[in-house]
Every structure is written in C-alpha cells, then in structure tokens.
Design a protein around this motif. Structure first.
Motif, PDB file in Angstrom:
ATOM      1  N   LEU A  11       0.824  -1.209   0.000  1.00  0.00           N
ATOM      2  CA  LEU A  11       0.000   0.000   0.000  1.00  0.00           C
ATOM      3  C   LEU A  11       0.859   1.261   0.000  1.00  0.00           C
ATOM      4  N   PHE A  12       1.955   1.229   0.763  1.00  0.00           N
ATOM      5  CA  PHE A  12       2.873   2.367   0.847  1.00  0.00           C
ATOM      6  C   PHE A  12       3.516   2.635  -0.516  1.00  0.00           C
ATOM      7  N   ILE A  13       3.984   1.540  -1.181  1.00  0.00           N
ATOM      8  CA  ILE A  13       4.627   1.688  -2.495  1.00  0.00           C
ATOM      9  C   ILE A  13       3.629   2.220  -3.515  1.00  0.00           C
ATOM     10  N   ALA A  14       2.413   1.641  -3.507  1.00  0.00           N
ATOM     11  CA  ALA A  14       1.376   2.088  -4.440  1.00  0.00           C
ATOM     12  C   ALA A  14       1.037   3.558  -4.205  1.00  0.00           C
ATOM     13  N   GLY A  15       0.952   3.935  -2.948  1.00  0.00           N
ATOM     14  CA  GLY A  15       0.659   5.327  -2.608  1.00  0.00           C
ATOM     15  C   GLY A  15       1.763   6.263  -3.065  1.00  0.00           C
ATOM     16  N   SER A  16       3.005   5.787  -2.945  1.00  0.00           N
ATOM     17  CA  SER A  16       4.155   6.602  -3.363  1.00  0.00           C
ATOM     18  C   SER A  16       4.105   6.871  -4.861  1.00  0.00           C
ATOM     19  N   PHE A  17       3.801   5.798  -5.646  1.00  0.00           N
ATOM     20  CA  PHE A  17       3.704   5.967  -7.095  1.00  0.00           C
ATOM     21  C   PHE A  17       2.587   6.935  -7.452  1.00  0.00           C
ATOM     22  N   SER A  18       1.468   6.833  -6.771  1.00  0.00           N
ATOM     23  CA  SER A  18       0.343   7.740  -7.029  1.00  0.00           C
ATOM     24  C   SER A  18       0.741   9.180  -6.747  1.00  0.00           C
ATOM     25  N   LEU A  19       1.494   9.366  -5.645  1.00  0.00           N
ATOM     26  CA  LEU A  19       1.938  10.709  -5.264  1.00  0.00           C
ATOM     27  C   LEU A  19       2.897  11.268  -6.303  1.00  0.00           C
ATOM     28  N   ILE A  20       3.830  10.408  -6.773  1.00  0.00           N
ATOM     29  CA  ILE A  20       4.800  10.841  -7.785  1.00  0.00           C
ATOM     30  C   ILE A  20       4.077  11.237  -9.065  1.00  0.00           C
ATOM     31  N   ASN A  21       3.116  10.385  -9.509  1.00  0.00           N
ATOM     32  CA  ASN A  21       2.365  10.692 -10.714  1.00  0.00           C
ATOM     33  C   ASN A  21       1.590  11.996 -10.568  1.00  0.00           C
ATOM     34  N   CYS A  22       1.015  12.170  -9.406  1.00  0.00           N
ATOM     35  CA  CYS A  22       0.248  13.387  -9.123  1.00  0.00           C
ATOM     36  C   CYS A  22       1.160  14.611  -9.163  1.00  0.00           C
ATOM     37  N   GLN A  23       2.352  14.472  -8.560  1.00  0.00           N
ATOM     38  CA  GLN A  23       3.306  15.585  -8.545  1.00  0.00           C
ATOM     39  C   GLN A  23       3.774  15.907  -9.955  1.00  0.00           C
ATOM     40  N   ASN A  24       4.041  14.839 -10.762  1.00  0.00           N
ATOM     41  CA  ASN A  24       4.477  15.051 -12.140  1.00  0.00           C
ATOM     42  C   ASN A  24       3.417  15.805 -12.930  1.00  0.00           C
ATOM     43  N   LYS A  25       2.161  15.423 -12.683  1.00  0.00           N
ATOM     44  CA  LYS A  25       1.058  16.076 -13.370  1.00  0.00           C
ATOM     45  C   LYS A  25       0.969  17.553 -12.974  1.00  0.00           C
ATOM     46  N   LYS A  26       1.156  17.812 -11.682  1.00  0.00           N
ATOM     47  CA  LYS A  26       1.108  19.192 -11.193  1.00  0.00           C
ATOM     48  C   LYS A  26       2.260  20.014 -11.740  1.00  0.00           C
ATOM     49  N   MET A  27       3.404  19.355 -11.925  1.00  0.00           N
ATOM     50  CA  MET A  27       4.592  20.071 -12.380  1.00  0.00           C
ATOM     51  C   MET A  27       4.560  20.343 -13.884  1.00  0.00           C
ATOM     52  N   GLU A  28       3.682  19.674 -14.625  1.00  0.00           N
ATOM     53  CA  GLU A  28       3.652  19.854 -16.071  1.00  0.00           C
ATOM     54  C   GLU A  28       3.288  21.298 -16.404  1.00  0.00           C
ATOM     55  N   GLN A  29       4.016  21.838 -17.372  1.00  0.00           N
ATOM     56  CA  GLN A  29       3.845  23.230 -17.775  1.00  0.00           C
ATOM     57  C   GLN A  29       2.418  23.502 -18.250  1.00  0.00           C
ATOM     58  N   LYS A  30       1.870  24.629 -17.837  1.00  0.00           N
ATOM     59  CA  LYS A  30       0.569  25.079 -18.330  1.00  0.00           C
ATOM     60  C   LYS A  30       0.798  26.137 -19.416  1.00  0.00           C
ATOM     61  N   TYR A  31      -0.177  26.301 -20.274  1.00  0.00           N
ATOM     62  CA  TYR A  31      -0.055  27.259 -21.374  1.00  0.00           C
ATOM     63  C   TYR A  31      -1.360  28.045 -21.511  1.00  0.00           C
ATOM     64  N   SER A  32      -1.255  29.174 -22.168  1.00  0.00           N
ATOM     65  CA  SER A  32      -2.434  30.004 -22.412  1.00  0.00           C
ATOM     66  C   SER A  32      -2.938  29.707 -23.822  1.00  0.00           C
ATOM     67  N   TRP A  33      -4.147  29.164 -23.949  1.00  0.00           N
ATOM     68  CA  TRP A  33      -4.679  28.833 -25.268  1.00  0.00           C
ATOM     69  C   TRP A  33      -6.190  29.054 -25.325  1.00  0.00           C
TER      70      TRP A  33
END
Length: 350
Positions: A11-33
């Motif tokens: 559960l801890f490992i699965a949660g860690s991967f979810s957190l990493i994926n979530c962080q990666n998604k948050k870190m992805e550049q946003k653009y004005s379109w």
C-alpha cells in the motif's frame, strides 16, 4: 503478522507511485490557449455544441458561434476566458450541422497529448522580435462527410495535431436546446445556402459553386498528402534571401528565416497554397515577392507527376529589378514550369 506488514508495504509503495504521478502532473507546464472553428468557404457549418477539454479547463462551443466558413484552416473568432494558464487538452468533442449536406455530425476523440506538449514546449522564434514564442490557439476544422482536423496555431505557424472522423446523428426540434432550435426550422439550410440575401458565401465563392459545383468531399483528404519538398529562391547576383512564409492546402503554415531558412532542407510538406518572401539586392534595397494563389489543378498535377519519393525544389527565380519571377518544380532530373500562379512583386521598399 508478516502478511499484514507486506500488505502495508504494498500500500505504501502504491501510494508513493500515485503521489509521484500526481506531482508530475502538477509540475507539467501550463499554457495560455483558446479555440476557434474553421470550415471550407464552400461548405458552411453551423456549430451546435462542442468542447476542447483539459483536466483543469474546458473551452466550450455552442450555437452562439453560428455559421462558420472562413476557409479551410483559417481562424474564425475566439471567445475570451478568465483562465490565464491551462493544462494541455486531452479531449475534443464536437457536434455540428453541415448546411450543404443537411446533416448533423458528432464525435468525441482523445488528443495526442505528447505531440501537443512537444509543440508547445518547442514553440518557435517570433521573427518580429527575435524572442521565443509558442502556440496560442486550437482551430477545429469541420469538413464534409464528418471529417475533423485539429490544428494548433501561433503567429506565422500552424500545425496539424489530429485528424478524426465524426458520425452522422439525428437532432430534432424537440431534442435541440433552446438557442439551437433555429437550425431545425423547415427550410433553414436551403435559405442559408441558396438565398444570396443571407450572404453565407462571398460573391466569388457563390459564382464558383454555380459554375463548378461543390468541391468533392474527399478533396480535404487529398490536401493532407505530403511531398518531400523545400523552397528554393534564385536571386540576382549579390542578393540576400531574407525569409519565406507559406500556407499549405492542408491548413498548415510555416515561417522560415535566419537559421530555419538557411538550414531548411527537403521535408514532408503538403502542397503550398500561398507563399511570400523578402530579399535584398547588392545595394541593400529590399523587395518582396508574393505568390497569392496557384491554379489548384495545375499545382497538384505537377506535384503528383514528380511523386512522393523524389526530392522536389519549389523554385522561384526573380529577375534583377523584381519585375518578374518564374516558378517551377524541380527534381534531380526534371523541371516542370508552374504557369498559372498569380504573382505580386513589390517596388523597392524604403
């Protein structure tokens, strides 16, 4: 006991991967379109509803957009939004009424996130100020038989990012939402298409339709065919080629200058529809040449004759005082003149 520890670890490992994926998604550049709609001048389309959808933002379309036929690949209007920075969109959905075909089309499609992300990140250099810029608009192209093309657009640059197929659907007066009921009124499509007082078509487009009929619906697929070609400008001795801008029949645009011009080589491109460039003579006088249009049958016949396997130089040879230019397509062993293009040449530009 050991089983409980193992379950906690998983559960801890699965949660860690979810957190990493979530962080990666948050870190992805946003653009004005923003978004807009395009349709062929000969095939007016009535917007019913649609959306370009990102995880954090939806750019919507409805009947307020009205009739669209600005020309294939050309921008229509845009609606302003309060959101300044958006995620990269993941989904396109659209429903519209093809007035000539008297048919509603609809569909929902996943977008190529990585392709769009790469284009946003790479961007392009703005020739006016020499600074890096990126794309700001998505253009939803609506063609006959339910064909949809999505382009991404920025000043002087436009790229195709998706091609989709919608299916026909039935929308009734009872089913339509209030602001769209006008589309279902008896005779609406015929009035819009046939009555000159509605000004759905420009006079020259109406005259062309009356003379030649509507373009074959599959022409919008033919426009997407690519050939291995590059622009080649031949100038008087001592002259300098400054830039080269082009719009292709498939709706894409390029603006070549500086390194992108000197480094340009044969590349898979659609057939050019318009192009223009500036040059300087040996005395640093500046001139411009514009090929405003081609004869569609001639230019496609010439490209098709040379074929998709050959390197093709689209050649423009300019005379000394910029009063004439000769156009041709040139492969290693063959040169075919382009004789029906409409060319404008400037006087000396101060």
């Amino acid at each position: 006991m050991e089983t409980s520890k193992l379950r906690i670890l998983i559960l801890f490992i699965a949660g860690s991967f979810s957190l990493i994926n979530c962080q990666n998604k948050k870190m992805e550049q946003k653009y004005s379109w923003l978004g807009t709609v395009s349709a062929p001048q000969e095939y007016p389309m009535e917007v019913y509803k649609g959306a370009i959808i990102a995880d954090d933002f939806t750019y919507g379309f409805d009947a307020i957009w009205g009739t669209q036929n600005t020309g294939w690949g050309n921008e229509g209007g845009t609606m302003s939004v309060e959101t300044q920075q958006m995620d990269i969109p993941t989904t396109l959905e659209f429903t519209w009424y093809s007035l000539v075909e008297k048919t509603f089309y609809t569909g929902k499609w996943n977008l190529d996130h990585e392709k769009i992300k790469e284009l946003f990140e790479k961007g392009f250099i703005d020739q006016d100020n020499g600074k890096k810029a990126t794309y700001t608009n998505f253009i939803v192209g609506l063609a006959p038989k339910g064909r949809v093309v999505l382009w991404i657009n920025g000043p002087g640059n436009q790229k195709e990012v998706g091609v989709f197929q919608a299916h026909d659907t039935i929308i009734t007066q009872e089913k339509a939402y209030e602001n769209a009921k006008y589309m279902l009124k008896e005779g609406f499509a015929d009035r819009m298409v046939k009555d000159p007082s509605y000004e759905t078509f420009k006079p020259e487009i109406r005259a062309k339709i009356e003379k030649e009929g509507y373009p074959a619906p599959d022409i919008y697929d033919v426009y997407r065919e690519r050939y291995n070609w590059k622009p080649s400008v031949i100038l008087p001795e001592g002259s300098e080629w400054i830039d080269f801008g082009l719009t292709s029949y498939n709706g894409e645009q390029e603006n070549l200058f500086g390194e992108t011009l000197t480094a340009d080589t044969y590349k898979k491109r659609a057939v050019p529809k318009f192009c223009g460039f500036y040059w300087r003579d040996q005395n640093k006088n500046r001139y411009a040449v514009w090929v405003d249009s081609f004869d569609e049958k001639e230019i496609f016949d010439l490209f098709q004759k040379l074929g998709k396997e050959k390197n093709i130089a689209f050649t423009i040879k300019v005379n000394a005082d910029n009063t004439g230019a000769a156009l041709s397509l040139k492969s290693e062993k063959e040169e075919l003149p382009i004789t029906k293009a409409k060319i404008r040449l400037s006087r000396k530009i101060e």
